[in-house]
Design a protein around this motif. Structure first.
Motif, short mmCIF file in Angstrom:
data_model
loop_
_atom_site.label_atom_id
_atom_site.label_comp_id
_atom_site.label_asym_id
_atom_site.label_seq_id
_atom_site.Cartn_x
_atom_site.Cartn_y
_atom_site.Cartn_z
N SER A 49 1.43 -0.68 -4.32
CA SER A 49 0.25 -0.06 -4.93
C SER A 49 0.55 0.24 -6.39
CB SER A 49 -0.13 1.22 -4.19
OG SER A 49 0.78 2.26 -4.50
N PRO A 50 -0.47 0.20 -7.24
CA PRO A 50 -0.25 0.47 -8.67
C PRO A 50 0.36 1.85 -8.94
CG PRO A 50 -2.40 -0.51 -8.34
CD PRO A 50 -1.86 -0.19 -6.97
N SER A 51 0.05 2.83 -8.10
CA SER A 51 0.59 4.17 -8.32
C SER A 51 2.04 4.29 -7.87
CB SER A 51 -0.27 5.22 -7.60
OG SER A 51 -0.32 4.95 -6.22
N GLU A 52 2.47 3.44 -6.94
CA GLU A 52 3.86 3.42 -6.49
C GLU A 52 4.32 1.98 -6.32
OE1 GLU A 52 4.89 5.95 -3.21
OE2 GLU A 52 3.39 7.43 -3.79
N PRO A 53 4.62 1.29 -7.42
CA PRO A 53 4.99 -0.13 -7.35
C PRO A 53 6.44 -0.33 -6.93
CG PRO A 53 4.97 0.59 -9.63
CD PRO A 53 4.52 1.77 -8.79
N ASN A 54 6.79 0.14 -5.73
CA ASN A 54 8.17 0.11 -5.25
C ASN A 54 8.73 -1.30 -5.03
OD1 ASN A 54 8.06 2.92 -5.20
ND2 ASN A 54 7.25 2.91 -3.12
N ASP A 55 7.84 -2.30 -4.83
CA ASP A 55 8.29 -3.67 -4.63
C ASP A 55 8.21 -4.48 -5.91
OD1 ASP A 55 8.79 -3.22 -1.95
OD2 ASP A 55 6.81 -3.94 -1.30
N ARG A 56 7.92 -3.80 -7.03
CA ARG A 56 7.78 -4.49 -8.32
C ARG A 56 9.01 -5.33 -8.56
NH1 ARG A 56 6.47 -1.09 -13.54
NH2 ARG A 56 4.40 -1.30 -12.67
N GLU A 57 8.86 -6.52 -8.92
CA GLU A 57 7.70 -7.39 -8.87
C GLU A 57 7.74 -8.13 -7.54
OE1 GLU A 57 8.37 -10.01 -12.29
OE2 GLU A 57 9.05 -8.27 -13.37
N TYR A 58 6.58 -8.40 -6.96
CA TYR A 58 6.52 -9.18 -5.73
C TYR A 58 6.23 -10.62 -6.12
CZ TYR A 58 5.54 -10.58 -0.99
OH TYR A 58 5.59 -11.22 0.23
N LEU A 59 7.09 -11.53 -5.66
CA LEU A 59 6.97 -12.95 -6.01
C LEU A 59 5.94 -13.62 -5.11
CD1 LEU A 59 8.03 -15.32 -7.73
CD2 LEU A 59 9.81 -15.65 -5.99
N GLN A 60 4.80 -13.97 -5.66
CA GLN A 60 3.71 -14.60 -4.91
C GLN A 60 3.90 -16.11 -4.79
OE1 GLN A 60 1.79 -11.16 -4.12
NE2 GLN A 60 0.74 -13.02 -3.62
N TRP A 61 4.55 -16.72 -5.80
CA TRP A 61 4.64 -18.18 -5.83
C TRP A 61 5.70 -18.58 -6.85
CZ3 TRP A 61 0.53 -21.72 -8.48
CH2 TRP A 61 0.61 -23.03 -7.99
N MET A 62 6.44 -19.65 -6.57
CA MET A 62 7.43 -20.13 -7.53
C MET A 62 7.56 -21.65 -7.41
SD MET A 62 11.41 -19.08 -8.01
CE MET A 62 12.38 -19.75 -9.34
N VAL A 63 7.41 -22.33 -8.55
CA VAL A 63 7.56 -23.78 -8.62
C VAL A 63 8.47 -24.09 -9.80
CG1 VAL A 63 6.40 -26.01 -8.78
CG2 VAL A 63 5.20 -24.07 -7.73
N THR A 64 9.48 -24.93 -9.57
CA THR A 64 10.39 -25.33 -10.65
C THR A 64 10.26 -26.84 -10.89
OG1 THR A 64 12.22 -25.76 -9.12
CG2 THR A 64 12.05 -23.52 -10.02
N ASP A 65 10.90 -27.30 -11.92
CA ASP A 65 10.96 -28.73 -12.25
C ASP A 65 9.58 -29.37 -12.43
OD1 ASP A 65 13.76 -28.56 -12.09
OD2 ASP A 65 13.75 -29.06 -9.96
N ILE A 66 8.65 -28.64 -13.04
CA ILE A 66 7.32 -29.17 -13.31
C ILE A 66 7.41 -29.98 -14.61
CG2 ILE A 66 4.91 -28.65 -13.78
CD1 ILE A 66 5.45 -25.85 -12.47
N PRO A 67 7.16 -31.30 -14.55
CA PRO A 67 7.20 -32.08 -15.79
C PRO A 67 6.07 -31.66 -16.73
CG PRO A 67 7.23 -33.51 -13.84
CD PRO A 67 6.88 -32.12 -13.38
N GLY A 68 6.37 -31.65 -18.02
CA GLY A 68 5.34 -31.34 -19.02
C GLY A 68 4.15 -32.25 -18.86
N THR A 69 2.99 -31.77 -19.21
CA THR A 69 1.70 -32.48 -19.16
C THR A 69 1.21 -32.70 -17.73
OG1 THR A 69 2.45 -34.79 -19.17
CG2 THR A 69 2.26 -33.70 -21.32
#
Length: 177
Positions: free
Chosen positions: A76-96
């Protein structure tokens, strides 16, 4: 300093809570359905159930990027104890291109804020090369700055965020500290 005061990322406290000030050098377009994400815009959870379409700029296919989506207001914004929560992660994305051409390291988890108005932040980093960024072992207490430091990513090259609250919620996030 004047530029930072008018920067929507600073006004929404993304600069400060998630990122340090940076200069955008690459385009990042995030679209849910037919609606593009603009800094501070509002989406309901029903509008962000499915992974967005993302377009990454850059100069060529030999430059690779990492995209993370975080919730700095979990649980919750008033108690962000899990800050930051990772919703999604993608690596190795080629440009364009976009995330469908990269390596999904954490699958997209649709935003489901239970209390308050949450910010959901997309951050794009340029990698030193392909295969140079590994995923963390957990989603909660992720730290975008630590990821950047660990893998020598430097400052972000782009970022954008939206606000989201429960379907029954009303009103917007205050746009000042």
């Amino acid at each position: 300093m004047h530029r930072q005061r008018s920067d929507p990322l600073a006004i929404g406290r993304v600069i400060g809570d998630v990122l340090d000030p940076f200069v955008r050098t690459t385009s990042l377009r995030v679209v849910y359905g037919s609606r593009a994400v603009t800094n501070g815009c509002e989406f309901k959870p029903s509008q962000v159930v499915h992974q967005p379409r993302v377009e990454v700029g850059g100069n060529d296919l030999r430059t690779f990027y990492t995209l993370v989506m975080v919730d700095p207001d979990a649980p919750s914004p008033s108690e962000p104890n899990d800050r930051e929560y990772l919703q999604w992660m993608v690596t190795d994305i080629p440009g364009t291109t976009g995330p469908t051409f990269g390596q999904e390291r954490w699958t997209y988890e649709s935003p489901t804020p239970n209390s308050g108005i949450h910010r959901f932040v997309f951050v794009l980093f340029q990698q030193l090369g392909r295969g140079t960024v590994d995923p963390p072992g957990w989603r909660q207490n992720f730290n975008t700055r630590d990821l950047a430091e660990l893998y020598n990513l430097g400052s972000p090259v782009a970022a954008v965020y939206f606000n989201c609250q429960r379907e029954s919620g009303s009103g917007g996030r205050r746009m000042y500290p």
